[in-house]
Design an enzyme around this catalytic site. Structure first.
Site, mmCIF file in Angstrom:
data_model
loop_
_atom_site.group_PDB
_atom_site.id
_atom_site.type_symbol
_atom_site.label_atom_id
_atom_site.label_comp_id
_atom_site.label_asym_id
_atom_site.label_seq_id
_atom_site.Cartn_x
_atom_site.Cartn_y
_atom_site.Cartn_z
ATOM 1 C CG HIS A 12 -5.678 -2.415 0.474
ATOM 2 N ND1 HIS A 12 -5.102 -2.023 -0.720
ATOM 3 C CD2 HIS A 12 -5.054 -1.678 1.446
ATOM 4 C CE1 HIS A 12 -4.190 -1.100 -0.488
ATOM 5 N NE2 HIS A 12 -4.121 -0.880 0.801
ATOM 6 C CG ASP A 49 -7.134 -2.879 -3.127
ATOM 7 O OD1 ASP A 49 -7.778 -2.131 -2.378
ATOM 8 O OD2 ASP A 49 -5.893 -2.975 -3.108
ATOM 9 C CB SER A 64 -0.962 -0.033 1.192
ATOM 10 O OG SER A 64 -1.958 0.954 1.063
#
Length: 261
Positions: free
Chosen positions: A242, A214, A98
């Site tokens: 995610h 996601d 991320s």
């Protein structure tokens, strides 16, 4: 073992160093607003494959010092470089999830891939973090006024697969370890900065892992990253949101092992 590395005046980063005698080293950069502990299910397994696993908590997060300033991609990338220098790492694998993926990308561009043999981007916040500025501003307002509610909502949208209540509570607490000001500052960074210009500067073999479900960073952004990084491969994770590093952890760990061995 865990220890601290000084990266700036009055700023020490916490480093978790597992299996220091491993044949290859993987450096993990966590996502926002978490810590190195998010990679527990990698640290449980990968050392048995012979790898040294290093998890770094960014400034403001996890067990690291929490200064009020320094929350830009450049500064966070420089912090990582300082850790690499102190530990004298070379020929290592850099893996970022991320926002940690965006930091890894900036590190590669800003420091000319220093010491990195392979790059792994996991549901990376790239080329942009928060494309929707209004949504980012809403998150910023929550971070400054009701951070626990923000963290609970992040937990609820993070995963595609079912998570138990105890796991949800644990994940929630990881986010609350961060300082409020650093949590908010990263929202601003993700809103205002991007890594478009960094991507063409990456030349090492790059593995891009991204959950097709996601809801934080759309899968279409991973496709764009794949197009802009030469010598990269994109592996869609069909049953992940995610959190592909946990949702399909066995697949992820085996894929990582195959990519870098």
């Amino acid at each position: 073992m865990g220890y601290y590395v000084n990266v700036d005046q009055g700023v020490n980063l916490y480093v978790e160093d597992i299996n220091p005698g491993g044949s290859k080293t993987i450096v993990f950069l966590h996502g926002w607003p978490l810590s190195h502990k998010q990679f527990e299910y990698q640290f449980n397994v990968l050392p048995s494959f012979g790898y040294r696993c290093i998890g770094i908590d960014w400034r403001g997060f996890g067990n690291s010092d929490k200064p009020f300033h320094g929350y830009t991609l450049d500064r966070l990338a420089d912090d990582i470089r300082n850790v690499i220098d102190v530990l004298q790492l070379n020929n290592f694998i850099l893996a970022g999830h991320s926002t940690g993926g965006a930091i890894a990308i900036r590190y590669m561009a800003r420091h000319n891939s220093y010491g990195v043999s392979n790059l792994v981007l996991i549901d990376a916040a790239a080329p942009v973090g928060f494309a929707n500025k209004d949504h980012a501003n809403q998150m910023l307002n929550q971070a400054l006024n009701d951070r626990p509610k923000l963290m609970r909502e992040i937990t609820e949208t993070f995963f595609f697969q079912y998570i138990t209540n105890p796991y949800s509570d644990w994940f929630f607490q990881l986010g609350l370890q961060a300082a409020g000001w650093s949590t908010a500052a990263i929202v601003v960074m993700l809103r205002d900065e991007n890594v478009y210009d960094d991507l063409p500067k990456i030349s090492v073999p790059t593995l891009i892992v991204h959950g097709i479900h996601d809801n934080v960073i759309p899968f279409s952004q991973a496709q764009e990253v794949n197009q802009k990084i030469r010598n990269s491969q994109l592996v869609p994770f069909q049953n992940s949101g995610h959190g592909s590093f946990w949702e399909e952890r066995d697949k992820f760990n085996q894929l990582l092992n195959q990519f870098i061995r």
